[in-house]
Design a protein around this motif. Sequence first.
Motif, PDB file in Angstrom:
ATOM      1  N   SER A  33      57.050  35.572  37.823  1.00 49.81           N
ATOM      2  CA  SER A  33      56.425  34.333  38.275  1.00 49.81           C
ATOM      3  C   SER A  33      55.910  34.449  39.710  1.00 49.81           C
ATOM      4  O   SER A  33      55.073  33.656  40.135  1.00 49.81           O
ATOM      5  N   GLN A  34      56.361  35.438  40.461  1.00 44.44           N
ATOM      6  CA  GLN A  34      55.851  35.639  41.819  1.00 44.44           C
ATOM      7  C   GLN A  34      54.388  36.078  41.807  1.00 44.44           C
ATOM      8  O   GLN A  34      53.680  35.873  42.779  1.00 44.44           O
ATOM      9  N   LYS A  35      53.946  36.658  40.711  1.00 41.21           N
ATOM     10  CA  LYS A  35      52.542  37.056  40.599  1.00 41.21           C
ATOM     11  C   LYS A  35      51.618  35.847  40.556  1.00 41.21           C
ATOM     12  O   LYS A  35      50.437  35.962  40.830  1.00 41.21           O
ATOM     13  N   CYS A  36      52.159  34.674  40.210  1.00 42.26           N
ATOM     14  CA  CYS A  36      51.349  33.467  40.063  1.00 42.26           C
ATOM     15  C   CYS A  36      51.375  32.583  41.311  1.00 42.26           C
ATOM     16  O   CYS A  36      50.760  31.512  41.313  1.00 42.26           O
ATOM     17  N   GLN A  37      52.055  32.970  42.366  1.00 42.44           N
ATOM     18  CA  GLN A  37      52.259  32.101  43.521  1.00 42.44           C
ATOM     19  C   GLN A  37      50.992  31.819  44.315  1.00 42.44           C
ATOM     20  O   GLN A  37      50.883  30.781  44.951  1.00 42.44           O
ATOM     21  N   ASN A  38      50.028  32.706  44.307  1.00 45.74           N
ATOM     22  CA  ASN A  38      48.830  32.526  45.133  1.00 45.74           C
ATOM     23  C   ASN A  38      47.718  31.778  44.416  1.00 45.74           C
ATOM     24  O   ASN A  38      46.601  31.719  44.924  1.00 45.74           O
ATOM     25  N   GLN A  39      47.990  31.193  43.282  1.00 47.29           N
ATOM     26  CA  GLN A  39      46.983  30.469  42.500  1.00 47.29           C
ATOM     27  C   GLN A  39      47.006  28.979  42.854  1.00 47.29           C
ATOM     28  O   GLN A  39      48.030  28.456  43.292  1.00 47.29           O
ATOM     29  N   PRO A  40      45.888  28.290  42.660  1.00 49.25           N
ATOM     30  CA  PRO A  40      45.913  26.826  42.788  1.00 49.25           C
ATOM     31  C   PRO A  40      46.851  26.229  41.733  1.00 49.25           C
ATOM     32  O   PRO A  40      47.206  26.886  40.761  1.00 49.25           O
ATOM     33  N   TRP A  41      47.215  24.958  41.908  1.00 53.37           N
ATOM     34  CA  TRP A  41      48.265  24.338  41.094  1.00 53.37           C
ATOM     35  C   TRP A  41      48.035  24.490  39.597  1.00 53.37           C
ATOM     36  O   TRP A  41      48.926  24.930  38.875  1.00 53.37           O
ATOM     37  N   GLY A  42      46.883  24.139  39.081  1.00 52.48           N
ATOM     38  CA  GLY A  42      46.631  24.197  37.641  1.00 52.48           C
ATOM     39  C   GLY A  42      46.693  25.616  37.086  1.00 52.48           C
ATOM     40  O   GLY A  42      47.298  25.874  36.045  1.00 52.48           O
ATOM     41  N   PHE A  43      46.076  26.538  37.797  1.00 51.60           N
ATOM     42  CA  PHE A  43      46.105  27.934  37.364  1.00 51.60           C
ATOM     43  C   PHE A  43      47.506  28.527  37.502  1.00 51.60           C
ATOM     44  O   PHE A  43      47.904  29.381  36.714  1.00 51.60           O
ATOM     45  N   LYS A  44      48.241  28.053  38.497  1.00 50.94           N
ATOM     46  CA  LYS A  44      49.613  28.523  38.692  1.00 50.94           C
ATOM     47  C   LYS A  44      50.481  28.133  37.498  1.00 50.94           C
ATOM     48  O   LYS A  44      51.263  28.945  36.999  1.00 50.94           O
ATOM     49  N   GLU A  45      50.328  26.896  37.019  1.00 51.24           N
ATOM     50  CA  GLU A  45      51.107  26.441  35.867  1.00 51.24           C
ATOM     51  C   GLU A  45      50.715  27.200  34.601  1.00 51.24           C
ATOM     52  O   GLU A  45      51.575  27.569  33.803  1.00 51.24           O
ATOM     53  N   MET A  46      49.418  27.437  34.411  1.00 42.36           N
ATOM     54  CA  MET A  46      48.977  28.207  33.246  1.00 42.36           C
ATOM     55  C   MET A  46      49.483  29.647  33.336  1.00 42.36           C
ATOM     56  O   MET A  46      49.896  30.227  32.323  1.00 42.36           O
ATOM     57  N   CYS A  47      49.455  30.218  34.519  1.00 38.97           N
ATOM     58  CA  CYS A  47      49.926  31.593  34.705  1.00 38.97           C
ATOM     59  C   CYS A  47      51.419  31.693  34.402  1.00 38.97           C
ATOM     60  O   CYS A  47      51.861  32.606  33.701  1.00 38.97           O
ATOM     61  N   ASN A  48      52.208  30.741  34.903  1.00 37.78           N
ATOM     62  CA  ASN A  48      53.645  30.737  34.627  1.00 37.78           C
ATOM     63  C   ASN A  48      53.920  30.575  33.132  1.00 37.78           C
ATOM     64  O   ASN A  48      54.810  31.229  32.591  1.00 37.78           O
ATOM     65  N   THR A  49      53.159  29.709  32.481  1.00 34.47           N
ATOM     66  CA  THR A  49      53.328  29.498  31.043  1.00 34.47           C
ATOM     67  C   THR A  49      52.993  30.766  30.272  1.00 34.47           C
ATOM     68  O   THR A  49      53.647  31.091  29.283  1.00 34.47           O
ATOM     69  N   TRP A  50      51.997  31.493  30.738  1.00 29.92           N
ATOM     70  CA  TRP A  50      51.586  32.723  30.066  1.00 29.92           C
ATOM     71  C   TRP A  50      52.588  33.863  30.311  1.00 29.92           C
ATOM     72  O   TRP A  50      52.862  34.660  29.423  1.00 29.92           O
TER      73      TRP A  50
END
Length: 84
Positions: A33-50
């Motif tokens: 999930s640290q790979k998703c930390q630099n994304q904006p909020w919406g993309f961060k949530e999609m990245c974490n879900t993926w």
Amino acid sequence: MTKNRILICTFLALSAGFFGAYTSGQITMMLHSQKCQNQPWGFKEMCNTWMTPGAIWQGSTRGLWTGTILGAFVGGLVTRQARD
């Protein structure tokens, strides 16, 4: 004594395996999930879900194998018979 030894080794191996699966799954999920930390909020949530299901599966499988093998080894050491 042989039945008790097998029972103790099996219990230690399974409990260590399940503990290892849970712990390793949580650690791997946090690392992925640290790979998703630099994304904006919406993309961060999609990245974490993926990323979450694959990370949990990978970590849990690795932890289950490692914990079971180490638990069986420790169980064998604990229940070994002393030689004269």
